[in-house]
Design a protein around this motif. Structure first.
Motif, PDB file in Angstrom:
ATOM      1  N   PRO A  79      87.276  59.562 -46.889  1.00  0.00           N
ATOM      2  CA  PRO A  79      88.401  59.536 -47.192  1.00  0.00           C
ATOM      3  C   PRO A  79      88.836  58.005 -47.819  1.00  0.00           C
ATOM      4  O   PRO A  79      88.241  56.955 -47.297  1.00  0.00           O
ATOM      5  N   TYR A  80      89.792  58.049 -48.547  1.00  0.00           N
ATOM      6  CA  TYR A  80      90.465  56.755 -48.890  1.00  0.00           C
ATOM      7  C   TYR A  80      91.793  56.761 -48.585  1.00  0.00           C
ATOM      8  O   TYR A  80      92.826  57.247 -49.052  1.00  0.00           O
ATOM      9  N   ALA A  81      92.019  55.880 -47.393  1.00  0.00           N
ATOM     10  CA  ALA A  81      93.517  56.015 -46.807  1.00  0.00           C
ATOM     11  C   ALA A  81      94.432  55.030 -47.694  1.00  0.00           C
ATOM     12  O   ALA A  81      94.029  53.808 -47.677  1.00  0.00           O
ATOM     13  N   VAL A  82      95.599  55.559 -48.130  1.00  0.00           N
ATOM     14  CA  VAL A  82      96.360  54.512 -48.988  1.00  0.00           C
ATOM     15  C   VAL A  82      97.668  54.624 -48.236  1.00  0.00           C
ATOM     16  O   VAL A  82      98.394  55.530 -47.763  1.00  0.00           O
ATOM     17  N   MET A  83      98.181  53.648 -47.800  1.00  0.00           N
ATOM     18  CA  MET A  83      99.674  53.327 -47.194  1.00  0.00           C
ATOM     19  C   MET A  83     100.574  52.773 -48.271  1.00  0.00           C
ATOM     20  O   MET A  83     100.345  51.977 -48.858  1.00  0.00           O
ATOM     21  N   LEU A  84     101.707  53.697 -48.481  1.00  0.00           N
ATOM     22  CA  LEU A  84     102.630  53.132 -49.400  1.00  0.00           C
ATOM     23  C   LEU A  84     103.881  52.603 -48.626  1.00  0.00           C
ATOM     24  O   LEU A  84     104.355  53.166 -47.730  1.00  0.00           O
ATOM     25  N   GLY A  85     104.444  51.198 -49.027  1.00  0.00           N
ATOM     26  CA  GLY A  85     105.483  50.764 -48.286  1.00  0.00           C
ATOM     27  C   GLY A  85     106.614  50.636 -48.931  1.00  0.00           C
ATOM     28  O   GLY A  85     107.655  50.055 -48.518  1.00  0.00           O
ATOM     29  N   VAL A 106     103.101  57.901 -45.762  1.00  0.00           N
ATOM     30  CA  VAL A 106     104.408  57.430 -46.178  1.00  0.00           C
ATOM     31  C   VAL A 106     105.188  57.430 -44.878  1.00  0.00           C
ATOM     32  O   VAL A 106     104.802  58.010 -43.983  1.00  0.00           O
ATOM     33  N   ALA A 107     106.333  56.504 -44.870  1.00  0.00           N
ATOM     34  CA  ALA A 107     106.919  56.509 -43.792  1.00  0.00           C
ATOM     35  C   ALA A 107     108.417  57.127 -43.814  1.00  0.00           C
ATOM     36  O   ALA A 107     109.449  56.767 -43.228  1.00  0.00           O
ATOM     37  N   SER A 108     108.617  58.369 -44.775  1.00  0.00           N
ATOM     38  CA  SER A 108     109.773  58.944 -44.939  1.00  0.00           C
ATOM     39  C   SER A 108     109.563  60.274 -45.191  1.00  0.00           C
ATOM     40  O   SER A 108     108.522  60.737 -46.151  1.00  0.00           O
ATOM     41  N   ARG A 109     110.235  61.257 -44.753  1.00  0.00           N
ATOM     42  CA  ARG A 109     110.105  62.715 -45.086  1.00  0.00           C
ATOM     43  C   ARG A 109     110.542  62.903 -46.531  1.00  0.00           C
ATOM     44  O   ARG A 109     110.010  63.663 -47.161  1.00  0.00           O
ATOM     45  N   GLU A 110     111.379  62.007 -46.757  1.00  0.00           N
ATOM     46  CA  GLU A 110     112.012  62.382 -48.112  1.00  0.00           C
ATOM     47  C   GLU A 110     111.079  62.046 -49.294  1.00  0.00           C
ATOM     48  O   GLU A 110     111.007  62.437 -50.435  1.00  0.00           O
ATOM     49  N   HIS A 111     110.493  60.831 -48.921  1.00  0.00           N
ATOM     50  CA  HIS A 111     109.382  60.375 -49.832  1.00  0.00           C
ATOM     51  C   HIS A 111     108.139  61.242 -49.881  1.00  0.00           C
ATOM     52  O   HIS A 111     107.589  61.612 -51.040  1.00  0.00           O
ATOM     53  N   ARG A 112     107.935  61.917 -48.763  1.00  0.00           N
ATOM     54  CA  ARG A 112     106.645  63.003 -48.944  1.00  0.00           C
ATOM     55  C   ARG A 112     107.159  64.191 -49.673  1.00  0.00           C
ATOM     56  O   ARG A 112     106.296  64.628 -50.531  1.00  0.00           O
TER      57      ARG A 112
END
Length: 383
Positions: A79-85, A106-112
């Motif tokens: 896996p390549y784990a990517v965090m978007l801020g 991602v830290a938002s349901r809307e963003h997902r």
């Protein structure tokens, strides 16, 4: 034991660079071997024989190629784990480059939802506050700031005036902002992609330019949401922090206090002085690290109430829900500040919640759990 490769690049205030260094120590404390690749110095890159997990904040490291032209992050089948801020529209180009083994956090349901529907991303997308954890609590000091808001402010029209564009494009942006004002919980960028993107594309011709307009919609909507509350808050003894406040021309009836911007590392000391800390990020962002940084200093955080935040926190006992209407904010603040005992209780409970559930240890453990769920067992095993 697993071998984890983390990528380190440039970030504002070195926040992410510091986070990578801390995460590396936490992984090593769990018995894993960690290699940090500095993207500013790839000449001496030495690749281990086996890698079990890549981690790249903001998609760092996605484009590193080996001598045979293959991508490093795809070489080992892990896996390549990517965090978007930030909102995905701000990372649209790099998201398009992400390989199929990416696990996107991602830290938002809307963003997902935006990733899945608007950008039609076919990757494993996980909802998680993976990029942040609270700073260390400071000793108690006098809470001499009744209400605090950290962050710049600008009228959306002033922001957009700094960007040249055809009149028809500006009209499309304004339409999106009008709808966002009526429903700030909805993602205005998703609205733009559904109702405006193709029209803008016809006008500007280039997909990259049409995506750039989406970025402007996002930023303008953020300014608009904050500005709508500012027009009420400026009439109250609220302390605003940011250069725009210091420079702001005073109006009749203004009662706010203004402090210049502070270095990132000095903000916890400011939160420790606040009774109520306002998080004026638009609701479609759901989670913001400022919540944790305020709460861990026992300041009572106030933010828009969303469904996901309601799963993470208990509104009313661990933090406060910001009124949906800016017109109600003055009376709401008066009521909140009138009960100092309740504020102290909420501040204490919020601090306890953050220290228990959002510390570095729990964040790293949860990250590894989510990677376990996303990856084939034969590829990744951190136990």
């Amino acid at each position: 034991m697993a071998t984890i490769v983390m990528f380190n690049g440039e970030s504002a205030h070195n926040v992410i660079r510091d986070r990578v260094a801390l995460d590396a120590k936490l992984f090593e404390a769990r018995g894993h071997e960690v290699m940090v690749i500095d993207l500013s110095n790839l000449q001496s890159l030495r690749v281990p024989r086996q890698i079990d997990l890549f981690i790249g904040y903001q998609g760092w490291g996605r484009d590193i190629k080996l001598g045979d032209g293959s991508l490093l992050v795809e070489r080992f089948g892990c896996p390549y784990a990517v965090m978007l801020g930030d909102h995905p529209i701000q990372h649209a180009a790099r998201i398009e480059e992400l390989p199929g083994n990416t696990v996107l956090f991602v830290a938002s349901r809307e963003h997902r939802t935006f990733l899945e529907q608007a950008l039609q991303v076919q990757l494993d997308i996980r909802l998680f506050t993976s990029t942040v954890s609270a700073s260390a609590p400071l000793p108690a000091v006098e809470r001499d700031l009744p209400v605090l808001m950290v962050g710049q402010a600008m009228a959306p029209d002033d922001f957009l005036a700094g960007h040249k564009m055809p009149e028809q494009v500006r009209q499309i942006i304004d339409e999106c902002l009008e709808r966002a004002a009526r429903n700030p919980h909805a993602d205005p960028v998703a609205d733009y992609m559904n109702s405006g993107y193709s029209r803008v594309l016809d006008l500007v011709g280039a997909p990259a330019s049409a995506i750039q307009v989406g970025r402007l919609v996002d930023l303008a909507a953020r300014y608009q949401y904050r500005w709508s509350y500012v027009q009420e808050l400026r009439k109250l003894p609220v302390t605003f922090v940011g250069e725009s406040w210091v420079a702001m021309k005073r109006q009749s009836g203004d009662a706010f206090n203004a402090l210049p911007s502070l270095p990132y590392e000095e903000l916890p000391g400011l939160y420790a002085r606040a009774q109520i800390g306002l998080n004026l990020f638009a609701p479609y962002f759901d989670f913001h690290e400022r919540l944790l940084d305020m709460m861990v200093q026992s300041a009572v955080a106030a933010t828009a109430k969303t469904s996901w935040l309601s799963e993470l926190f208990d509104f009313g006992t661990e933090l406060l829900a910001l009124p949906d209407s800016p017109a109600d904010v003055a009376g709401w603040l008066d009521d909140a500040l009138s009960d100092q005992q309740r504020l102290a209780q909420i501040g204490a409970r919020g601090r306890a919640k953050v220290q228990a559930d959002f510390n570095d240890e729990t964040r790293i453990d949860r990250l590894l759990e989510l990677v376990d769920e996303a990856a084939p067992p034969a590829v990744w095993a951190h136990g």
